[in-house]
Design an enzyme around this catalytic site. Structure first.
Site, mmCIF file in Angstrom:
data_model
loop_
_atom_site.group_PDB
_atom_site.id
_atom_site.type_symbol
_atom_site.label_atom_id
_atom_site.label_comp_id
_atom_site.label_asym_id
_atom_site.label_seq_id
_atom_site.Cartn_x
_atom_site.Cartn_y
_atom_site.Cartn_z
ATOM 1 C CG HIS A 378 -2.204 -0.647 0.930
ATOM 2 N ND1 HIS A 378 -3.431 -0.248 0.339
ATOM 3 C CD2 HIS A 378 -2.493 -2.024 1.333
ATOM 4 C CE1 HIS A 378 -4.186 -1.266 0.362
ATOM 5 N NE2 HIS A 378 -3.762 -2.135 1.032
ATOM 6 C CE LYS A 569 -6.033 14.319 -0.673
ATOM 7 N NZ LYS A 569 -5.913 13.226 -1.291
ATOM 8 N NE ARG A 570 -4.833 10.357 9.691
ATOM 9 C CZ ARG A 570 -4.491 9.529 10.523
ATOM 10 N NH1 ARG A 570 -5.438 8.543 10.593
ATOM 11 N NH2 ARG A 570 -3.471 9.714 11.446
ATOM 12 C CE LYS A 575 -2.828 11.025 2.771
ATOM 13 N NZ LYS A 575 -3.157 10.449 1.714
ATOM 14 C CB THR A 677 -10.071 5.256 -2.566
ATOM 15 O OG1 THR A 677 -9.723 5.668 -1.099
ATOM 16 C CG2 THR A 677 -9.557 4.060 -2.810
ATOM 17 C CE LYS A 681 -14.166 6.541 -0.928
ATOM 18 N NZ LYS A 681 -13.419 6.474 0.303
#
Length: 843
Positions: A378, A569-570, A575, A677, A681
């Site tokens: 992952h 998101k986290r 990110k 993911t 969405k």
């Protein structure tokens, strides 16, 4: 969700939410009243909204039970190959609405609850999220369970029933504060304890090598108590099981030893054993080598493997020989999927059971183990890879350490034979890392112990093959696969965006719900004026509804006609929420320098949790809230720009914000986000994406056409080239005046006047040790955001792009992902057979 319906509309609406037959409505009411009375022991005079939620939950659960029992009976009789999905996280969110959707009960319940003078949506809001996950990995496991049930696979999710899930996030003075998530406080109506299947798990002790074989002795025992949660497929009467283990101390715990009579102390010490399932570790993409975490990993594996083997032996067409040693057929009846390396101990544990307990020959046991297990990687971030100290294993799991050494020796002998004299290759490929502290590399263990290894998006799987596991790929290229992640369209379209689902169903029917590729048919309507209008109208209703929610919950007023620009998101440096912050500041500075100029109004929403021990992530949250504080209170900005931090982002909040978003930010440095993911969405819910060529964004751009996403910034090759050349942040700072201004403002305390030095760590990181090269993509990002503004000013063209994105999102269903796992890794075929419902005789 659509605006509230009038009573008349509500009653006549028959749609993808299931037809409400009059009989069903009467039955639901009757059952609801019965549960209020007999289960909750309340009458309508003293019942609270929470009592009503529980009464409804029990009513809906009743509809699952017959199907659940029948599904398990069906598996026992057919004895299909069973799929075991092992994960330390299952981020399930709420269960009530999902169960109603999958059973086609939503309209019946809505009508019945309405007739009882109650509001269904209000009751749904009372349910606690089952927050047994951190982010993507845990939510993926939940989507996979939904798809496996919908595809009729005999599948089981196995994990830990954490007493405390992911912490609740409070923002206090702009800082994140964590609160324990006591999600079981009022009880969980969806789980059923199964004490009759309680199993022992052993820790510590020592290993005896005797003539009769190897014995692991003098161990400490903890009991694993299973709790089963039903997992319904979509309208196919299949109900699978998620089994979560809870730790229990045995009754003789601490009393067996030469105990000098401190009985009270001994009983209090039971907590030590039961702490194993107390709390979810709140790290996302980060390895923290704590002994309690290793205990959790072995606990779930040891309990689950005993359960798997019990089920294999007792299955109708299982082993018939009295000694039960015919494990040859085990890989034909059992598939074990390892969700990351967290359940990697399955490999040595299965070897231990086969060799030490079942007396299978070592080489045969190894062949069985490899044919049974498969591993999903992952992440490529080095800090996320699990590397456990050998000394910890020696103490906690001495037999497993011996087995790992033996497996590693076998593996290295093979490598040495193929590459004679290549000592460096042996060092790189060893499961044991030498050094000041010898460590076990769990990813290497997974690769040698599995018949299939997969990444979770094409670009990620390529990186896995060409860099992370390059040596292993050269050794066994046939092992390596790609399985691009997906999301369940039941929760992430039907449940969270019924307005959009209805508009789609009106045009192409309802089959897209179980075959998302049918959304392609919407391409025929891309120039259909009424369809363009309908899609835009649903989005506007969702925005109004979310704006009302924000005002009610957080007392923030936003402009519903502004662009909803969302990054949820986290919080992690890779990110790049910081890149988003720099854009917000740049926009602010442009407004201030020319307040009369017309700007496209935006509401920038950023949400996500930071791991409690991750200092930089917590500083990023403080920066976002500080920027918001200044911008949202500057009178010369007005309605043109708002920056909102969405507190306590979780599954149930995602279901509200995603359908309301116009712009989805997926801006990680190329080569760092394995898949993502959330990106999918947003796409299926009618937001446009601004993003880098990273993770699944690459495949989204391929499906919809790169011109229908806002793609910017470095590609993986550019990042690698910049690494070779050496990334120098200062160069960008000197060259780009708007960037320099933004950084100087952060640095000087413009956004933290009461503590001017507040963000020096952030600035210092960005300027001198930014692994994720924020400045290198700044210029391209700002320019790309300008193109977003341009298109947003033309609502018709914007909506046409939205429709094209929705139409091209079919690939990203977890149903497609699971079909690929089933056929290419597990060796099973999805079954379209509909098990007869409980009210019909069986076959």
């Amino acid at each position: 969700m659509a605006a509230p319906l009038s009573d008349g509309e509500r009653r006549k609406q028959i749609s993808v939410r299931g037809i409400a037959g009059l009989g069903d409505v009467a039955e639901v009411r009757k059952s609801f009243n019965r549960h209020l009375h007999f289960t909750l022991v309340k009458d309508r005079n003293v019942a609270t909204p929470r009592d009503y939620y529980f009464a409804l939950a029990h009513t809906v659960r009743d509809h699952l039970v017959g199907r659940w029992i029948r599904t398990q009976q069906h598996y026992y009789e057919r004895d299909p190959k069973r799929i075991y999905y092992l994960s330390l996280e299952f981020y399930m969110g709420r269960t009530l609405q999902n169960t109603m959707v999958n059973l086609g009960l939503q309209n019946a319940c809505d009508e019945a609850i309405y007739q009882l003078g109650l509001d269904l949506e209000e009751l749904e809001e009372i349910e606690e999220d089952a927050g047994l996950g951190n982010g993507g990995l845990g939510r993926l496991a939940a989507c996979f369970l939904d798809s496996m049930a919908t595809l009729g696979l005999a599948a089981y999710g196995y994990g830990i029933r954490y007493e405390f899930g992911i912490f609740n996030q409070k923002i206090v003075d702009g800082w994140q504060v964590e609160e324990a998530d006591d999600w079981l406080r009022y009880g969980n109506p969806w789980e059923k304890a199964r004490p009759e299947y309680m199993l022992p798990v052993h820790f510590y002790g020592r290993v005896d090598h005797t003539p009769e074989g190897v014995k692991w002795v003098d161990t400490q025992v903890v009991l694993a108590m299973p709790y089963d949660t039903p997992v319904p497929g979509y309208k196919n009467n299949t109900v699978n099981t998620m089994r979560l283990w809870s730790a229990k101390a045995p009754n003789d715990f601490n009393l067996q030893e030469f105990n000098v009579g401190d009985y009270i102390e001994a009983v209090l010490d039971r907590n030590l054993a039961e702490n194993i399932s107390r709390v979810l570790y709140p790290n996302d993409n980060f390895f923290e080598g704590k002994e309690l975490r290793l205990k959790q990993e072995y606990f779930v594996v040891a309990a689950t493997l005993q359960d798997i083997i019990r089920r294999f032996k007792s299955s109708k067409f299982g082993c018939r020989d009295p000694v039960r040693t015919c494990f040859e057929t085990f890989p034909d009846k059992v598939a074990i999927q390892l969700n990351d390396t967290h359940p990697a101990l399955s490999i040595p544990e299965l070897m231990r059971i086969l060799v030490d307990v079942e007396k299978v020959d070592w080489d045969k046991a190894w062949e069985i183990t490899k044919r049974t297990c498969a591993y999903t990687n992952h992440t490529v971030l080095p800090e996320a890879l699990e590397r456990w100290p050998v000394s910890m294993f020696e103490k906690l799991l001495p037999r497993h350490l011996e087995i790992i050494y033996a497996l590693n020796q076998m593996h290295l002998d093979r490598v040495a034979a193929l590459y004679p004299g290549d000592i460096d290759r042996l060092r790189r490929m060893s499961v044991i890392e030498e050094g000041d502290c010898k460590r076990i590399n769990m990813a290497h263990l997974c690769v040698i112990g599995s018949h299939a290894v997969n990444g979770v998006a094409r670009i990620h799987s390529d990186i896995v093959k060409n860099s992370v596991f390059k040596d292993f790929y050269e050794l066994e290229p046939e092992k390596f696969q790609n399985k691009t992640n997906g999301i369940t369209p039941r929760r992430w379209l039907l449940l969270c965006n019924p307005g959009l689902a209805d508009v789609i169903a009106e045009k192409i029917g309802e089959d897209f719900i179980t075959d998302l590729s049918q959304l392609k048919k919407l391409l025929d309507f891309i120039n259909n004026e009424s369809f363009i209008r309908d899609v835009a109208k649903v989005k506007q209703e969702n925005k109004l509804k979310f704006a009302a929610y924000l005002e009610e919950q957080y007392k923030v007023k936003i402009n519903p006609s502004s662009m909803f620009d969302v990054q949820v998101k986290r919080i992690h440096e890779y990110k790049r929420q910081l890149l988003n912050c720099l854009h917000a500041i740049t926009l602010y500075n442009r407004i201030r320098s020319d307040p009369s100029k017309s700007f496209v109004p935006r509401t920038i929403m950023i949400g996500g949790k930071a791991a409690p021990g991750y200092h930089m992530a917590k500083m990023i949250i403080k920066l976002i809230t500080s920027i918001g504080e200044v911008i949202n209170n500057d009178p010369c900005v007005g309605d043109k720009l708002k920056v909102i931090f969405l507190e306590n982002y979780r599954v149930s909040l995602a279901e509200k914000v995603i359908p309301a978003a116009d712009l989805s930010q997926q801006i990680s440095t190329a080569g760092t986000e394995a898949s993502g993911t959330g990106n999918m969405k947003f796409m299926v819910n009618g937001a446009l994406t601004i993003g880098t060529m990273d993770g699944a964004n690459v495949e989204m751009a391929e499906e919809a056409g790169e011109e229908n996403l806002f793609i910017f910034g470095m590609r993986v090759e550019d990042v690698e080239a910049l690494d070779r050349q050496g990334y120098n942040a200062r160069e960008y700072y000197e060259r780009l005046p708007e960037l320099r201004q933004a950084i100087d403002q952060i640095s000087s305390g413009f956004f933290s006047p009461r503590d001017p030095g507040c963000f020096r760590d952030v600035v210092n990181m960005l300027m001198y040790h930014d692994r994720f090269k924020v400045f290198a993509d700044y210029e391209a990002y700002i320019k790309c955001q300008g193109q977003v503004d341009q298109l947003f000013m033309d609502p018709r063209e914007w909506t046409k792009k939205v429709i094209r994105n929705i139409a091209c999102s079919g690939k990203f269903s977890s149903d497609r992902t699971i079909m690929e796992y089933a056929r290419e890794i597990w060796g099973v075929e999805p079954s379209a057979t509909k098990i007869p419902p409980p009210n019909l005789p069986r076959d």
